[in-house]
Design a protein around this motif. Structure first.
Motif, PDB file in Angstrom:
ATOM      1  N   HIS A 307      49.620  68.672 141.965  1.00 31.32           N
ATOM      2  CA  HIS A 307      49.969  70.076 142.096  1.00 31.32           C
ATOM      3  C   HIS A 307      50.865  70.507 140.931  1.00 31.32           C
ATOM      4  CE1 HIS A 307      50.603  73.827 144.154  1.00 31.32           C
ATOM      5  NE2 HIS A 307      51.906  73.688 143.964  1.00 31.32           N
ATOM      6  N   ARG A 308      51.855  69.671 140.610  1.00 30.85           N
ATOM      7  CA  ARG A 308      52.766  70.005 139.521  1.00 30.85           C
ATOM      8  C   ARG A 308      52.039  70.010 138.174  1.00 30.85           C
ATOM      9  NH1 ARG A 308      56.060  67.120 136.404  1.00 30.85           N
ATOM     10  NH2 ARG A 308      55.821  65.188 137.568  1.00 30.85           N
ATOM     11  N   PHE A 309      51.137  69.062 137.972  1.00 28.21           N
ATOM     12  CA  PHE A 309      50.384  69.043 136.711  1.00 28.21           C
ATOM     13  C   PHE A 309      49.591  70.340 136.549  1.00 28.21           C
ATOM     14  CE2 PHE A 309      49.971  64.125 136.061  1.00 28.21           C
ATOM     15  CZ  PHE A 309      51.344  64.076 135.888  1.00 28.21           C
ATOM     16  N   MET A 310      49.123  70.888 137.681  1.00 31.64           N
ATOM     17  CA  MET A 310      48.346  72.119 137.598  1.00 31.64           C
ATOM     18  C   MET A 310      49.242  73.332 137.387  1.00 31.64           C
ATOM     19  SD  MET A 310      45.615  71.168 140.573  1.00 31.64           S
ATOM     20  CE  MET A 310      44.757  72.719 140.627  1.00 31.64           C
ATOM     21  N   LEU A 315      47.105  72.194 133.900  1.00 28.04           N
ATOM     22  CA  LEU A 315      45.874  71.412 133.880  1.00 28.04           C
ATOM     23  C   LEU A 315      44.874  71.936 134.906  1.00 28.04           C
ATOM     24  CD1 LEU A 315      46.893  67.640 133.686  1.00 28.04           C
ATOM     25  CD2 LEU A 315      46.351  69.205 131.829  1.00 28.04           C
ATOM     26  N   PRO A 316      43.581  71.835 134.614  1.00 28.77           N
ATOM     27  CA  PRO A 316      42.584  72.131 135.649  1.00 28.77           C
ATOM     28  C   PRO A 316      42.607  71.035 136.722  1.00 28.77           C
ATOM     29  CG  PRO A 316      41.525  71.647 133.522  1.00 28.77           C
ATOM     30  CD  PRO A 316      42.992  71.474 133.328  1.00 28.77           C
ATOM     31  N   ASN A 342      51.448  69.357 124.131  1.00 29.00           N
ATOM     32  CA  ASN A 342      50.165  69.959 124.488  1.00 29.00           C
ATOM     33  C   ASN A 342      49.495  69.122 125.574  1.00 29.00           C
ATOM     34  OD1 ASN A 342      47.546  70.889 124.690  1.00 29.00           O
ATOM     35  ND2 ASN A 342      47.368  71.356 122.506  1.00 29.00           N
ATOM     36  N   ALA A 343      49.748  69.506 126.828  1.00 25.17           N
ATOM     37  CA  ALA A 343      49.316  68.697 127.972  1.00 25.17           C
ATOM     38  C   ALA A 343      47.802  68.552 128.013  1.00 25.17           C
ATOM     39  CB  ALA A 343      49.829  69.320 129.267  1.00 25.17           C
ATOM     40  N   LYS A 344      47.110  69.643 127.751  1.00 23.58           N
ATOM     41  CA  LYS A 344      45.649  69.604 127.839  1.00 23.58           C
ATOM     42  C   LYS A 344      45.074  68.611 126.812  1.00 23.58           C
ATOM     43  CE  LYS A 344      41.486  70.953 129.022  1.00 23.58           C
ATOM     44  NZ  LYS A 344      40.853  70.125 130.038  1.00 23.58           N
TER      45      LYS A 344
END
Ligand code: ADP
Ligand code: MG
Ligand code: ZN
Length: 480
Positions: A307-310, A315-316, A342-344
Motif C-alpha cells: 500500500h505504501r509503495f503505491m 508504483l502500480p 526514481n522508484a519506478k
C-alpha cells in the motif's frame, strides 16, 4: 447438477527457533541421527518439558499478523496415539484454548476484490521424529527412528471452510507463506516440510447452505500439488455423487506421480486422540503488556508495504506486489530508492535485470552481488547521459560478474556514450553511402527502413552512440 467446492486448510509451520519447544536441544537440520536429543525429546520417564519462550513469541506474532485474538490463558494438551516416531505415546499440542483464535486473512481473488478467509485457530505443538529405512545400520531391511526432529516447534494454522476453489486455496496459502517468512518465524521451505498443508475438501449443490462431507488430504508439500490435489478431489467427489454414491469422511493421500488421491483411513478407523490437559505444563498466561510489546515489534507487513509503495512511491499495483514478494526484496528496493529516488525506474531494474540475473545464477536477493547503492550509481550514469540504457545492461552484467563499480567499468572499457554530433554524423554518412538502396526506399515513403538505419548506426558505434542524437540526425539526413 452444479456443485460448489468447499475447502478448509490446516497448515503446519515449522518455527525457526534455535532450540526445540520443550527442551534445549538444537533444531539444526541434517545432523547425525539422534545426536540432537535429550531425555525430554526422547520421551524418557520422569523427564519434564519446559516451554521455549521464543515459540510463544513467534506464535503471538503469527496471530497478530493474521488478525487473531491472543488467548490470555492458553492450555497445552496431550494428543494420544501410538506410532514408533512418538516415544512418549502422545504429542504435546493444544486443543481447547489454543494461543490464537478468530483471525482472518483478506485474500486477493482478482485484481480488485478481496475475500475474507476466517482463521479458526493457531496452536503450538511439537513435531514427531522420523522413521528411517536402511540408514542407521546400512542394511536395507532395517528400520530405525531418528528423533532429531522430535519436539521441533510447529504452529498449526486452521482456516474456516471459507475457500471455494483450488485457486483461492493457493492464494490463501501463498499469502500465509509470505507472512510467516516475512516475520522470520519460518524458513518456508516446502520441500523440506517446513511449511506443509492438509487440505479438507467437500462439495455441495450450488445454492445449498449445508456443507458436504469432507475428505482430508494429508501433507501436501507444494503450491502446485495443493492445486492438483484439490482439483482431483473435487472431481472425484462430484463423479461419485453423480454416479449415485456418497462421499465418506476419510483421510486421503495425494500421489504427486499420478496426480490422484487415495484413501488412507476412514472415519471409523480414525484415532480417538483422548485429548486432555498436560499435567506437566502449567497454563500459559500472556499479559496484555506482552501482547502490546509484540505488536510494537511487528515489522510492516507485506500488505501495508504494498500500500505504501503505491501511495508514497507511486508504483502500480503489479509492481508493488512483485516488489513485496519477500521482505528482503522489498528492503532491497527501498534501499535502491533511497539512493536514487526514481522508484519506478529502480523497480523496473529489479523486476527486469536483477530478477533475471538472480534466476539465471540461482542466487537469492539476500546474496545479490550488486548492492542497491551500486545499482543506483549505474542508473545515475544513464540519467546524466554518460551511458545509454542499452550499454547499462552490459555494464550491469560486468558489475554482477566482477563486483566492480559501474563508473570503473565504464572507464575501463571505454563505454562512455557518444553524444558528439560530428562523430555520429560521420558514421551516418558512411552508412547512408553504403546503403543507397535503402535511402531511396525511405525517401520513396517506406518509413519502416528508419529502424534499419538506427540499428546500423548503433552497431557501428558498438552501442555507444546516444540514441536520441542518432534519431534526430538520421531524420534530418534521410529527409535529404
Ligand atoms: P479435524 O480436527 O478433525 O481435522 P476440524 O473441525 O478442526 O476437524 O476441521 C479441520 C478443517 O476442516 C478446517 O480447516 C475446516 O475449515 C475444514 N472443514 C470442516 N468442515 C469442512 C467441510 N464440510 N468441507 C471442507 N472443509 C471443511
Ligand atoms: Mg484435521
Ligand atoms: Zn531434547
Amino acid at each position: 447438477m452444479k456443485y460448489q467446492p468447499v475447502i478448509g486448510l490446516e497448515v503446519h509451520v515449522q518455527l525457526l527457533t534455535d532450540t526445540k519447544i520443550f527442551c534445549g536441544c538444537s533444531t539444526m537440520f541434517g545432523a547425525e541421527p539422534n545426536s540432537q536429543t535429550c531425555p525430554v525429546c526422547l520421551g524418557l520417564p520422569g523427564a519434564l518439558p519446559v516451554l521455549n519462550k521464543k515459540v510463544v513469541e513467534f506464535a503471538i506474532k503469527a496471530g497478530l499478523s493474521t488478525n487473531c485474538s491472543i488467548t490470555p490463558r492458553s492450555i497445552f494438551a496431550r494428543k494420544n496415539y501410538f506410532y514408533p516416531d512418538l516415544p512418549k505415546g502422545y504429542q504435546i499440542s493444544q486443543f481447547e484454548d489454543p494461543i490464537c483464535q478468530h483471525g482472518w486473512l483478506d485474500i486477493k481473488v482478482n485484481e480488485q476484490d478481496l475475500k475474507r478467509i476466517g482463521i479458526t485457530r493457531i496452536h503450538m505443538e511439537e513435531d514427531a521424529g522420523k522413521l528411517v529405512h536402511g540408514e542407521l545400520s546400512g542394511r536395507a531391511d532395517d528400520s530405525g527412528v531418528d528423533l532429531n526432529r522430535a519436539c521441533t516447534p510447529l504452529l498449526e494454522v486452521v482456516s474456516e471452510p471459507d475457500l471455494r476453489s483450488s485457486d483461492e486455496a493457493v492464494v490463501y496459502l501463498k499469502q500465509l507463506h509470505q507472512i510467516v517468512t516475512w516475520l522470520g518465524i519460518c524458513d518456508g521451505n516446502m520441500e523440506e516440510g517446513s511449511f506443509r498443508c492438509d487440505a479438507n475438501v467437500s462439495v455441495m449443490p450450488v445454492g445449498s447452505s449445508t456443507l458436504g462431507t469432507r475428505a482430508e488430504i494429508k501433507n501436501v508439500n507444494s503450491f502446485k500439488f495443493v492445486k492438483q490435489a484439490i482439483e482431483y478431489e473435487i472431481q472425484r467427489q462430484i463423479d461419485l455423487i453423480e454416479d449415485g454414491g456418497t462421499v465418506v469422511q476419510e483421510t486421503r493421500l495425494f500421489d504427486p506421480n499420478s496426480g490422484t488421491t487415495r484413501s488412507m483411513r476412514s472415519k471409523e478407523e480414525a484415532h480417538d486422540y483422548r485429548y486432555f490437559p498436560d499435567p506437566d505444563l502449567v497454563p500459559l498466561v500472556i499479559s496484555d503488556q506482552w501482547i502490546e510489546r509484540s505488536r510494537q515489534e511487528l515489522p510492516e507487513l507485506p500488505e501495508q508495504r504494498q500500500h505504501r509503495f503505491m501511495t508514497e512511491l507511486g508504483l502500480p499495483l503489479y509492481d508493488a506486489e512483485v516488489l513485496t514478494a519477500s521482505r528482503a526484496l522489498a528492503d532491497y528496493f527501498e534501499a535502491g530508492v533511497a539512493a536514487h529516488g526514481n522508484a519506478k525506474l529502480i523497480g523496473n531494474w529489479i523486476m527486469g535485470e536483477i530478477t533475471r540475473a538472480l534466476n539465471d545464477s540461482g542466487t537469492s536477493i539476500e546474496a545479490c552481488p550488486v548492492a542497491p547503492g551500486q545499482l543506483a550509481e549505474l542508473l545515475k550514469l544513464i540519467d546524466n547521459g554518460t551511458i545509454s540504457g542499452k550499454i547499462a545492461k552490459t555494464v550491469f552484467d560486468e558489475m554482477w560478474r566482477s563486483g566492480k563499480a559501474a563508473q570503473a567499468i565504464v572507464e575501463e572499457q571505454g563505454l562512455v556514450q557518444v553524444s558528439d554530433s560530428s562523430a555520429i554524423e560521420t558514421i551516418i554518412d558512411e552508412i547512408m553511402a553504403a546503403n543507397a538502396g535503402q535511402v531511396e526506399e525511405y525517401r520513396g515513403g517506406k518509413e519502416k527502413v528508419f529502424g534499419f538505419f538506427v540499428g546500423q548506426v548503433m552497431k557501428a558505434s558498438k552501442g555507444k552512440a546516444n540514441p536520441s542524437v542518432v534519431n534526430e540526425l538520421l531524420l534530418n539526413k534521410l529527409k535529404g
